[in-house]
Design a protein around this motif. Sequence first.
Motif, short mmCIF file in Angstrom:
data_model
loop_
_atom_site.label_atom_id
_atom_site.label_comp_id
_atom_site.label_asym_id
_atom_site.label_seq_id
_atom_site.Cartn_x
_atom_site.Cartn_y
_atom_site.Cartn_z
N LEU A 58 -19.13 11.46 0.34
CA LEU A 58 -18.90 12.88 0.65
C LEU A 58 -20.06 13.45 1.49
O LEU A 58 -20.83 12.72 2.08
N GLY A 59 -20.16 14.75 1.52
CA GLY A 59 -21.07 15.40 2.46
C GLY A 59 -22.45 15.68 1.90
O GLY A 59 -22.81 15.25 0.81
N SER A 60 -23.25 16.40 2.70
CA SER A 60 -24.58 16.81 2.26
C SER A 60 -25.11 17.91 3.19
O SER A 60 -24.57 18.12 4.27
N GLU B 109 -22.88 22.63 3.11
CA GLU B 109 -23.00 21.70 4.25
C GLU B 109 -22.42 22.38 5.49
O GLU B 109 -21.23 22.71 5.52
N GLY C 54 -14.84 15.38 2.97
CA GLY C 54 -15.53 16.52 2.38
C GLY C 54 -15.37 16.57 0.86
O GLY C 54 -14.42 16.01 0.30
N CYS D 154 -22.68 13.32 8.22
CA CYS D 154 -22.98 13.53 6.80
C CYS D 154 -24.47 13.39 6.50
O CYS D 154 -24.94 13.90 5.48
N THR E 99 -13.67 8.80 2.37
CA THR E 99 -14.82 9.41 3.03
C THR E 99 -14.36 10.73 3.61
O THR E 99 -13.38 10.78 4.37
N GLY F 94 -3.18 15.04 5.55
CA GLY F 94 -3.62 14.71 4.19
C GLY F 94 -3.00 15.60 3.14
O GLY F 94 -2.63 15.14 2.07
N PRO G 232 -12.52 10.24 7.61
CA PRO G 232 -12.72 11.53 8.29
C PRO G 232 -12.77 11.38 9.80
O PRO G 232 -12.66 10.27 10.33
N PHE G 233 -12.97 12.50 10.48
CA PHE G 233 -12.88 12.50 11.95
C PHE G 233 -14.19 12.14 12.65
O PHE G 233 -14.19 11.79 13.82
N PRO H 203 -5.93 7.65 8.46
CA PRO H 203 -7.07 8.18 9.22
C PRO H 203 -6.96 9.70 9.36
O PRO H 203 -5.90 10.29 9.11
N ALA H 204 -8.06 10.33 9.77
CA ALA H 204 -8.05 11.78 9.99
C ALA H 204 -6.99 12.15 11.03
O ALA H 204 -6.83 11.45 12.04
N GLU I 222 -10.33 16.99 -5.23
CA GLU I 222 -8.87 17.09 -5.38
C GLU I 222 -8.28 15.71 -5.67
O GLU I 222 -7.43 15.55 -6.56
P1 NAP Z 1 -11.87 16.16 5.13
O1 NAP Z 1 -11.27 17.41 5.62
O2 NAP Z 1 -12.24 16.06 3.70
O3 NAP Z 1 -10.83 15.00 5.52
C1 NAP Z 1 -11.12 13.64 5.30
C2 NAP Z 1 -9.82 12.87 5.16
O4 NAP Z 1 -9.17 13.30 3.97
C3 NAP Z 1 -8.82 13.13 6.29
O5 NAP Z 1 -8.13 11.94 6.58
C4 NAP Z 1 -7.90 14.17 5.67
O6 NAP Z 1 -6.63 14.22 6.26
C5 NAP Z 1 -7.82 13.65 4.26
N1 NAP Z 1 -7.39 14.65 3.27
C6 NAP Z 1 -7.57 15.98 3.29
N2 NAP Z 1 -7.04 16.53 2.18
C7 NAP Z 1 -6.53 15.51 1.45
C8 NAP Z 1 -5.85 15.42 0.20
N3 NAP Z 1 -5.59 16.51 -0.54
N4 NAP Z 1 -5.44 14.21 -0.24
C9 NAP Z 1 -5.70 13.11 0.48
N5 NAP Z 1 -6.33 13.11 1.68
C10 NAP Z 1 -6.74 14.31 2.15
O7 NAP Z 1 -13.19 15.77 5.95
P2 NAP Z 1 -13.42 15.81 7.52
O8 NAP Z 1 -13.51 17.23 7.96
O9 NAP Z 1 -12.50 14.87 8.21
O10 NAP Z 1 -14.88 15.14 7.54
C11 NAP Z 1 -16.02 15.86 7.26
C12 NAP Z 1 -16.58 15.57 5.89
O11 NAP Z 1 -16.73 14.17 5.69
C13 NAP Z 1 -17.97 16.15 5.74
O12 NAP Z 1 -18.10 16.75 4.49
C14 NAP Z 1 -18.86 14.92 5.86
O13 NAP Z 1 -20.13 15.07 5.28
C15 NAP Z 1 -18.04 13.90 5.19
N6 NAP Z 1 -18.46 12.55 5.57
C16 NAP Z 1 -19.10 11.77 4.65
C17 NAP Z 1 -19.56 10.51 5.02
C18 NAP Z 1 -20.25 9.61 4.04
O14 NAP Z 1 -20.28 8.41 4.30
N7 NAP Z 1 -20.81 10.12 2.95
C19 NAP Z 1 -19.35 10.06 6.31
C20 NAP Z 1 -18.71 10.89 7.22
C21 NAP Z 1 -18.26 12.13 6.83
P3 NAP Z 1 -6.31 15.26 7.45
O15 NAP Z 1 -7.18 14.83 8.59
O16 NAP Z 1 -4.88 15.08 7.68
O17 NAP Z 1 -6.69 16.61 6.93
#
Ligand code: NAP
Length: 470
Positions: free
Chosen positions: A246-248, A373, A226, A279, A224, A205, A147-148, A173-174, A232
């Motif tokens: 994932l998130g919280s 979240e 959402g 997160c 890592t 993604g 994620p970003f 990567p994001a 998905e």
């Molecule tokens: P996101 O929208 O879920 O994207 C994360 C990654 O998944 C990005 O590289 C994204 O690519 C890719 N992606 C999106 N849709 C996909 C698909 N259908 N198939 C494969 N890859 C796909 O999350 P975000 O907005 O970057 O990050 C925020 C989330 O991450 C929050 O919910 C946060 O809590 C969670 N997080 C969790 C942790 C942990 O360790 N538990 C740590 C940090 C963040 P694109 O960028 O190209 O969309």
Amino acid sequence: MKMLINGQWIDKDEKIDVKNPLSGEVIDTVPAGTKEDVKKAIDAAVEGFEISKNMPVHERVDILYRAAQLMKEHQEELARIIATEGSKTIREARGEAARAVNTITLSAEEAKRILGETIPFDSMPGAENRVGYYYRFPIGVIAAITPFNDPLNLVAHKLGPIIAGGNSCVLKPATVTPLSALKLGEILLEAGLPPKILNIVTGHGEQIGDALVTDERIRMVTFTGGPDAGKEIIKKAGLKKIGMELGSNTPVLVMDDCDIDAAVESCVSGAFWAVGQNCIGVQRLYVQEGIFDEFEKKFVERTRKMKVGYQLDEDTDMGPMITETEAKRVESWVKEAVEVGGILLTGGERDGAVVQPTVMRDVPKTCRLGHEEVFGPVVILYKINNLDEGIKEANDVDYGLHAGIFTNDIKTAFKAIKGIDVGGIMINDSSDYRIDGMPFGGVKNSGLGREGIKFALMEMTEPKVVCFNL
Ligand code: NAP
């Protein structure tokens, strides 16, 4: 920058702009990778695995130590990349860069501790003549999706154990923050990593994710991000190991007997670190009635002191959100919460991608802010009568990553430890406390499996049993 496939830095005519979230200025571009690029990257990683699985541990260790040393030498540059492409202030970004050095160093150390055990075959009648053991072997090509919000250290948390464990990798990567990951890729190659072991494909993604996660040559998807994207991916991945971080909507309990000033300081930092795009950031604060009014007053006063502005200014405490779209989403969630009776204590205003640090109270669970979240700079205070109520409320959500409790009573702490359903609970720290070597991950919709190098290595290697019939 270019993407890394089969040892080559590849460019494409079609590019994706990487923008500074505050100014909107294009700071660089990366190629818009396609499904064909993903396939080429997996082809290379399959060949890379033939190299990585045969690489002696001492060579993996040397590469990781050299990479950590190079990261240290480039630490300020890495911090500036993090703060320019993402939301973090330069001071927060320096913290992330230092942690990423530690993550790669830990990976070098843990590579030497991938241990097996002897197996007491003679515990089974009839097996007296057998002796044996198991050792752990790498699982193969791993797809890593990041994620970003921690664009360097969360990539290090994937690549460090992947390399330490003898695997190969395709990293995506994001899209909004690919530069930190590409820079880490450059450093790993400079440190001597054989090129085919690490492939980095930039691209959206939604367009290239399926090609990555459905390919049968991928043995594990470590994701890592959402919960929506995570679910998905799980639906599509098929027969593979899965790691889901994932998130919280993280809870913290603040009890009557605690040190109020320390709790305020820690929870303000925990709520607004990285603009709340964290997160384990504090979202729900359950404060016991005896100190509620004092805590609320001090918390709001301290929040109002935060200086919001340009990430690279040394005195900025909180930068912009990652995009204006995300800032608009958070603004709309706050409005919705106010419409259903939530009280806005400070903040709530938005200008472009900047959302002011926002404190609310009594937000009903029925609205999005009350049960989803927020992943933005918004924290909600609730008054609780006692610990049982706090534990019940903390658990009354679909998530369970981290929690915190402020108390000076050991029995209260232990009751909360046992009662709150999460992967980690901090006593006298906000939920936003973590070191990179501890097991990290959640329950419920917060994920599956654990990271933290030693624990990621368990997920990224498998035991092979050896038995001698003497
Ligand atoms: P996101 O929208 O879920 O994207 C994360 C990654 O998944 C990005 O590289 C994204 O690519 C890719 N992606 C999106 N849709 C996909 C698909 N259908 N198939 C494969 N890859 C796909 O999350 P975000 O907005 O970057 O990050 C925020 C989330 O991450 C929050 O919910 C946060 O809590 C969670 N997080 C969790 C942790 C942990 O360790 N538990 C740590 C940090 C963040 P694109 O960028 O190209 O969309």
